[in-house]
Design a protein around this motif. Structure first.
Motif, PDB file in Angstrom:
ATOM      1  N   GLU A   2       0.816  -0.983   0.175  1.00  0.00           N
ATOM      2  CA  GLU A   2      -0.121  -0.154  -0.200  1.00  0.00           C
ATOM      3  C   GLU A   2       0.504   1.249   0.006  1.00  0.00           C
ATOM      4  OE1 GLU A   2      -3.453   0.463   2.411  1.00  0.00           O
ATOM      5  OE2 GLU A   2      -3.749  -1.813   2.440  1.00  0.00           O
ATOM      6  N   ALA A   3       0.700   2.701  -0.618  1.00  0.00           N
ATOM      7  CA  ALA A   3       1.098   3.492  -0.832  1.00  0.00           C
ATOM      8  C   ALA A   3       1.031   3.932   0.435  1.00  0.00           C
ATOM      9  CB  ALA A   3       0.799   4.396  -2.169  1.00  0.00           C
ATOM     10  N   ASP A   4       2.047   5.161   0.516  1.00  0.00           N
ATOM     11  CA  ASP A   4       1.871   6.227   2.135  1.00  0.00           C
ATOM     12  C   ASP A   4       0.408   7.244   1.549  1.00  0.00           C
ATOM     13  OD1 ASP A   4       2.061   8.116   4.294  1.00  0.00           O
ATOM     14  OD2 ASP A   4       4.117   8.409   3.290  1.00  0.00           O
ATOM     15  N   GLU A   5      -0.642   7.019   2.447  1.00  0.00           N
ATOM     16  CA  GLU A   5      -0.719   8.353   2.294  1.00  0.00           C
ATOM     17  C   GLU A   5      -1.396   9.545   2.228  1.00  0.00           C
ATOM     18  OE1 GLU A   5      -4.963   7.767   2.051  1.00  0.00           O
ATOM     19  OE2 GLU A   5      -4.291   5.532   2.189  1.00  0.00           O
ATOM     20  N   SER A   6       0.566  10.056   2.360  1.00  0.00           N
ATOM     21  CA  SER A   6       0.425  11.093   1.845  1.00  0.00           C
ATOM     22  C   SER A   6       1.235  10.974   0.857  1.00  0.00           C
ATOM     23  CB  SER A   6       1.810  11.901   2.284  1.00  0.00           C
ATOM     24  OG  SER A   6       2.817  11.024   2.094  1.00  0.00           O
ATOM     25  N   GLN A   7       1.595  10.102  -0.525  1.00  0.00           N
ATOM     26  CA  GLN A   7       2.047  10.034  -1.751  1.00  0.00           C
ATOM     27  C   GLN A   7       0.612   9.229  -2.621  1.00  0.00           C
ATOM     28  OE1 GLN A   7       4.348  10.576  -2.993  1.00  0.00           O
ATOM     29  NE2 GLN A   7       4.471  11.659  -1.457  1.00  0.00           N
ATOM     30  N   ALA A   8      -0.697   9.481  -1.936  1.00  0.00           N
ATOM     31  CA  ALA A   8      -1.890   8.641  -2.287  1.00  0.00           C
ATOM     32  C   ALA A   8      -2.750   9.508  -2.622  1.00  0.00           C
ATOM     33  CB  ALA A   8      -2.677   7.272  -1.632  1.00  0.00           C
ATOM     34  N   HIS A   9      -3.226   9.453  -4.112  1.00  0.00           N
ATOM     35  CA  HIS A   9      -4.593  10.326  -4.712  1.00  0.00           C
ATOM     36  C   HIS A   9      -5.436  10.275  -4.871  1.00  0.00           C
ATOM     37  CE1 HIS A   9      -1.423  14.245  -4.525  1.00  0.00           C
ATOM     38  NE2 HIS A   9      -0.288  13.419  -5.337  1.00  0.00           N
ATOM     39  N   SER A  10      -6.486  10.119  -4.917  1.00  0.00           N
ATOM     40  CA  SER A  10      -8.039  10.058  -5.659  1.00  0.00           C
ATOM     41  C   SER A  10      -8.319  10.719  -6.335  1.00  0.00           C
ATOM     42  CB  SER A  10      -8.970   9.846  -4.386  1.00  0.00           C
ATOM     43  OG  SER A  10      -8.117   8.905  -3.464  1.00  0.00           O
ATOM     44  N   PHE A  11      -8.939  10.242  -7.473  1.00  0.00           N
ATOM     45  CA  PHE A  11      -9.360  11.705  -8.364  1.00  0.00           C
ATOM     46  C   PHE A  11     -11.456  10.949  -8.805  1.00  0.00           C
ATOM     47  CE2 PHE A  11      -5.313  11.854  -8.871  1.00  0.00           C
ATOM     48  CZ  PHE A  11      -5.096  13.262  -9.163  1.00  0.00           C
ATOM     49  N   VAL A  12     -12.350  11.956  -9.120  1.00  0.00           N
ATOM     50  CA  VAL A  12     -13.832  11.183  -9.685  1.00  0.00           C
ATOM     51  C   VAL A  12     -13.848  12.098 -11.022  1.00  0.00           C
ATOM     52  CG1 VAL A  12     -16.136  11.471  -9.285  1.00  0.00           C
ATOM     53  CG2 VAL A  12     -14.292  11.259  -6.892  1.00  0.00           C
TER      54      VAL A  12
END
Length: 73
Positions: A2-12
């Motif tokens: 799993e990616a570190d949350e600070s390095q994760a991006h979510s898009f809609v």
């Protein structure tokens, strides 16, 4: 892994067929963590919106260029 949350991006992404003559698509893309939203009329604008977030993470945008070419319409 799993990616570190600070390095994760979510898009809609919302895409719909346009009723306007001569236009095929319209919709928007939102960056979930920041709430930034951009409306578009060409699918090619989607990877353009995502690319700066990839650069911020230190990632190349080679696949984004490919995606842009694929969506180019």
């Amino acid at each position: 892994m799993e990616a570190d949350e600070s390095q994760a991006h979510s898009f809609v992404i919302r895409i719909e067929a346009s009723a306007a003559p001569g236009q095929t698509w319209q919709g928007y893309i939102s960056h979930v963590p920041e709430g930034e939203r951009r409306y578009f009329r060409r699918l090619g604008e989607i990877p353009v919106f995502i690319a700066p977030y990839l650069r911020q993470m230190g990632q190349g945008v080679g696949w984004c260029t490919w995606l842009w070419r694929w969506f180019r319409c």
